[in-house]
Design a protein around this motif. Structure first.
Motif, PDB file in Angstrom:
ATOM      1  N   LEU A 169       0.660  -1.147   0.065  1.00 57.70           N
ATOM      2  CA  LEU A 169      -0.140   0.019  -0.185  1.00 57.70           C
ATOM      3  C   LEU A 169       0.762   1.161  -0.148  1.00 57.70           C
ATOM      4  O   LEU A 169       0.830   2.038   0.897  1.00 57.70           O
ATOM      5  CB  LEU A 169      -0.971  -0.044   1.160  1.00 57.70           C
ATOM      6  N   SER A 170       1.743   1.424  -0.992  1.00 55.87           N
ATOM      7  CA  SER A 170       2.755   2.553  -1.020  1.00 55.87           C
ATOM      8  C   SER A 170       3.188   2.444  -2.592  1.00 55.87           C
ATOM      9  O   SER A 170       2.824   1.468  -3.304  1.00 55.87           O
ATOM     10  CB  SER A 170       3.883   2.182  -0.057  1.00 55.87           C
ATOM     11  N   GLY A 171       3.913   3.544  -2.873  1.00 53.08           N
ATOM     12  CA  GLY A 171       4.459   3.703  -4.151  1.00 53.08           C
ATOM     13  C   GLY A 171       3.582   4.790  -4.828  1.00 53.08           C
ATOM     14  O   GLY A 171       3.126   5.823  -4.345  1.00 53.08           O
TER      15      GLY A 171
ATOM     16  N   PRO B 104      -1.604   8.041   5.511  1.00 56.95           N
ATOM     17  CA  PRO B 104      -1.947   7.990   4.068  1.00 56.95           C
ATOM     18  C   PRO B 104      -1.349   6.567   3.619  1.00 56.95           C
ATOM     19  O   PRO B 104      -0.444   6.234   3.810  1.00 56.95           O
ATOM     20  CB  PRO B 104      -0.933   9.213   3.637  1.00 56.95           C
ATOM     21  N   LEU B 105      -2.243   6.138   2.553  1.00 54.90           N
ATOM     22  CA  LEU B 105      -1.911   4.977   1.934  1.00 54.90           C
ATOM     23  C   LEU B 105      -1.929   5.317   0.364  1.00 54.90           C
ATOM     24  O   LEU B 105      -2.379   5.854  -0.134  1.00 54.90           O
ATOM     25  CB  LEU B 105      -2.807   3.761   2.222  1.00 54.90           C
ATOM     26  N   THR B 106      -1.298   4.128  -0.588  1.00 52.43           N
ATOM     27  CA  THR B 106      -1.271   4.432  -1.960  1.00 52.43           C
ATOM     28  C   THR B 106      -1.892   3.352  -2.391  1.00 52.43           C
ATOM     29  O   THR B 106      -1.702   2.098  -1.984  1.00 52.43           O
ATOM     30  CB  THR B 106       0.077   4.552  -2.476  1.00 52.43           C
TER      31      THR B 106
ATOM     32  N   PRO C 134      -1.696   0.933  -8.473  1.00 52.62           N
ATOM     33  CA  PRO C 134      -2.142  -0.015  -9.626  1.00 52.62           C
ATOM     34  C   PRO C 134      -1.386  -0.999 -10.049  1.00 52.62           C
ATOM     35  O   PRO C 134      -1.683  -1.990 -10.511  1.00 52.62           O
ATOM     36  CB  PRO C 134      -2.579   1.227 -10.626  1.00 52.62           C
ATOM     37  N   SER C 135       0.165  -1.009  -9.994  1.00 48.75           N
ATOM     38  CA  SER C 135       1.005  -1.978 -10.376  1.00 48.75           C
ATOM     39  C   SER C 135       1.030  -3.036  -9.483  1.00 48.75           C
ATOM     40  O   SER C 135       1.504  -4.112  -9.776  1.00 48.75           O
ATOM     41  CB  SER C 135       2.415  -1.409 -10.764  1.00 48.75           C
ATOM     42  N   ARG C 136       0.626  -2.835  -8.345  1.00 47.76           N
ATOM     43  CA  ARG C 136       0.384  -4.061  -7.395  1.00 47.76           C
ATOM     44  C   ARG C 136      -0.639  -4.468  -7.061  1.00 47.76           C
ATOM     45  O   ARG C 136      -1.167  -5.542  -6.628  1.00 47.76           O
ATOM     46  CB  ARG C 136       0.924  -3.481  -6.023  1.00 47.76           C
ATOM     47  N   ALA C 137      -1.723  -3.923  -7.623  1.00 49.67           N
ATOM     48  CA  ALA C 137      -3.373  -4.353  -7.437  1.00 49.67           C
ATOM     49  C   ALA C 137      -3.633  -5.473  -8.380  1.00 49.67           C
ATOM     50  O   ALA C 137      -3.452  -5.651  -9.543  1.00 49.67           O
ATOM     51  CB  ALA C 137      -4.307  -3.029  -7.813  1.00 49.67           C
TER      52      ALA C 137
END
Ligand SMILES: Nc1ncnc2c1ncn2[C@@H]1O[C@H](COP(=O)(O)OP(=O)(O)O)[C@@H](O)[C@H]1O
Ligand SMILES: [Mg+2]
Lengths: 348, 268
Positions: free
Chosen positions: A281-283, A329-331, A334-337
């Motif tokens: 949940l980052s990047g 705050p989390l990200t 999309p590349s990990r989803a």
């Protein structure tokens, strides 16, 4: 030619189909782990390979030979049981040499082979003791030693570490990995513990309700699971699953944010599931905020539990130690989803 | 306090068990004359005359040998067969095994007396009348159902993995039995051996039918009573001689008997 191959193998107990058509082939020297929730048929499948359970249909080949109906002994396998199953009336040396004794190997030669195996496992001082006078960890080694002495084609392990305490479990796990390297033998290992599977296996076979869900290297299963079940089973803490809707052929909307995914096929309409691991949940990507309701501090990292859009979510936090009530705050990267369809299958 | 209170009835029970033994031993040491004059008093001039007479002139030595042969033979055969059958019924899987086990259990409920006539006819038909081997086989037949029941429940309590490990190690079925099950069955087999030894040694009925001209010890002692109705000291000497081996076995295996009962090996 593979060392072990299962073709359309099924097993029914009475009317209940416990193994539902398993196809699998294992190469010589491979370390394969069967993993799955308890009751999914791991032990049954292993016992069928060992010849302790009959096969209802399908065939089993070991080293090219059809052993579907063969006696356990004629399959050239050795098995380490969860309960160790050491013969209580025999000494450690007699336990380890029992198979050789049945083969008619002369006593001096037997002793030499047993001592050799005992040396590998560092249990030489125990050779003249009875199992009742050994600790759990020592019994475990003797059980493994009994398997080694025979020089089998395939080693089978059924949850061999589950009776050990946590520290000994980690230690023995390492030793089994070392042993595998030293012997170069083919090993099949059953466990319900995904950490054990991840750390030991060349290839993991994930089983559910008597079916193979996915076969692959540990990293493949972690990075690229085929379905919701594997995604949820592999990895600790578990992957977060968020219910989402497609808002375009390659777009989904979650918590008011739009994620654009690199998919080879357009998304179907209807409910979907988005999968994101707590550690991913980052990047780069849209930001959301998680209010920490519970925080687990592990020292070098922390796990914050909260909700996104009403769905429980776990996030790994590195760099600082979050407090309860803190907005983190989390990200949504999309590349990990990962996206799963309504049937639980992965959409790629 | 309650322990002390409890010790009173316990002591009474112990006394009631010990007194007959003492009574027999005391009377065996008296002469017949002294016994008639003073049956319940202590032997004033102890003599071993009754023992020698019982052993030699009343042929108890021959009967003793017959009893030993029949008991030892039957006990060993029972251990062997019960261990095999118990292993098969508890561990192996074969059609109708539950039915077989139920049939064996059911035969436990049939009293010996009910089958005496067909039993006697069978013994004659096989030409086993008046043979020691006939008596051994008869004891084995009558005590086998209980023995099988006991060994089956003992083996059923052992972990299944032991058999499986042996099969993987390359043991055929008879080797699993010989190398693993027979040695592991030792505690149950000892209990079984003691119980069966008691049954066989104390039996009168079966041996009276099968060994009509040879006699076992118990039958011989029963006959003493017929011939010498009044010679209580001689009869007592016979009883003491017959009880000696049993008492010896009990003293030697005391711990195993208690353990066997405590671990539930005896569920009869
Ligand atoms: N001998 C048996 N008879 C009937 N059902 C069995 C037997 N052995 C296993 N099963 C059933 O098969 C299923 C799979 O069992 P098992 O292979 O032991 O699971 P696992 O090892 O994955 O926990 C379970 O539902 C279990 O109840
Ligand atoms: Mg299991």
């Amino acid at each position: 030619m593979s060392e072990l191959s299962l073709t359309g193998v099924t097993k029914a107990f009475g009317g209940v189909q416990v193994i539902q058509g398993v196809d699998l082939s294992i190469e010589k020297g491979e370390f394969v782990v069967f993993v799955g929730p308890s009751g999914c048929g791991k032990s049954t499948l292993l016992r069928m390979i060992a010849g302790l359970e009959t096969t209802s249909s399908g065939t089993i080949h070991i080293a090219g030979e059809d052993v579907t109906k063969a006696e356990p002994y004629d399959r050239h396998i050795a098995m380490v049981f969860q309960s160790y199953a050491l013969y209580p009336h025999m000494t450690v040396a007699e336990n380890m040499g029992f198979a050789l004794r049945l083969q008619g190997v002369a006593a001096p030669e037997r002793r030499a082979l047993v001592t050799e195996a005992a040396r590998i496992l560092q249990i030489e001082p125990l050779l003249d003791r009875k199992p009742a006078h050994l600790s759990g960890g020592q019994r475990q080694r003797v059980a493994i030693g009994r398997a080694i002495t025979r020089h089998p084609k395939v080693f089978l392990f059924d949850e061999p570490l589950s009776n050990l305490d946590a520290e000994l479990r980690v230690q023995t796990r390492l030793e089994i990995a070392r042993l595998h390297q030293a012997l170069g033998a083919t090993m099949i290992y059953v466990t319900h513990d995904q950490t054990e599977a991840m750390t030991l296996a060349h290839r993991i076979v994930v089983l559910r309700a008597g079916r193979i869900e996915q076969v692959g290297r540990p990293t493949d299963l972690y990075d690229d699971p085929d379905n919701l079940f594997v995604a949820g089973f592999i990895g600790s803490p578990k992957m977060n699953f968020l219910p989402v809707q497609a808002s375009g052929p390659r777009e989904i909307t979650v918590a008011g944010q739009t994620l654009t995914l690199a998919l080879s096929v357009p998304l179907p309409t209807g409910p979907l599931t988005l999968g994101l691991r707590p550690e991913h949940l980052s990047g780069e990507g849209p930001q959301v905020t998680l209010v920490a309701e519970v925080v687990e501090q592990l020292g070098q990292t922390s796990y914050a539990h909260g909700k996104i859009d009403g769905t429980p979510v776990i996030a790994e936090v590195r760099g600082h130690r979050p407090q309860v009530g803190e907005a983190i705050p989390l990200t949504l990267n999309p590349s990990r989803a990962l996206v799963f369809g309504a049937d639980g299958q992965r959409l790629r | 306090m309650s322990k002390r209170l409890l010790s009173i009835p316990m002591a009474l029970i112990a006394l009631s068990c010990l007194y007959p033994l003492f009574f027999a031993l005391n009377n065996a040491l008296k002469t017949n004359k002294e016994d008639i004059l003073n049956r319940f008093g202590l032997a004033t001039s102890p003599t071993f005359e009754n023992f020698t007479q019982a052993w030699t002139r009343s042929h108890l030595s021959d009967y003793f040998l017959n009893s030993v042969t029949a008991t030892v033979g039957a006990v060993l055969l029972l251990m062997l067969l019960a261990s095999m059958a118990g292993f098969a019924l508890a561990i192996l899987r074969f059609p109708l095994r539950h039915l077989v086990f139920i049939a064996i259990l059911a035969s436990l409920m049939i009293p010996v007396q009910v089958v005496l006539v067909p039993f006697y006819k069978t013994v004659i038909a096989f030409g086993l009348l008046n043979t020691r081997i006939g008596l051994i086989l008869s004891y084995t037949a009558f005590f086998l159902p209980f023995s099988i029941y006991l060994m089956t429940s003992f083996y059923a309590g052992l972990p299944r993995e032991l058999t499986e490990a042996a099969r993987i190690d390359g043991a055929r079925f008879w080797q699993v039995w010989w190398f693993v099950m027979l040695p592991l069955g030792k505690p149950a087999l000892i209990t079984l051996g003691i119980l069966n030894a008691l049954y066989c040694w104390n039996d009168v009925l079966i041996s009276l039918l099968v060994l009509q001209d040879k006699r076992t010890l118990m039958v011989g002692i029963a006959a003493l009573r017929g011939e010498y109705t009044t010679n209580i000291p001689l009869l007592s000497a016979g009883i003491v001689l017959a009880a000696l081996p049993i008492v010896a076995i009990y003293l030697i295996f005391q711990r195993q008997i208690v353990n066997g009962i405590a671990t539930g090996a005896v569920k009869g």
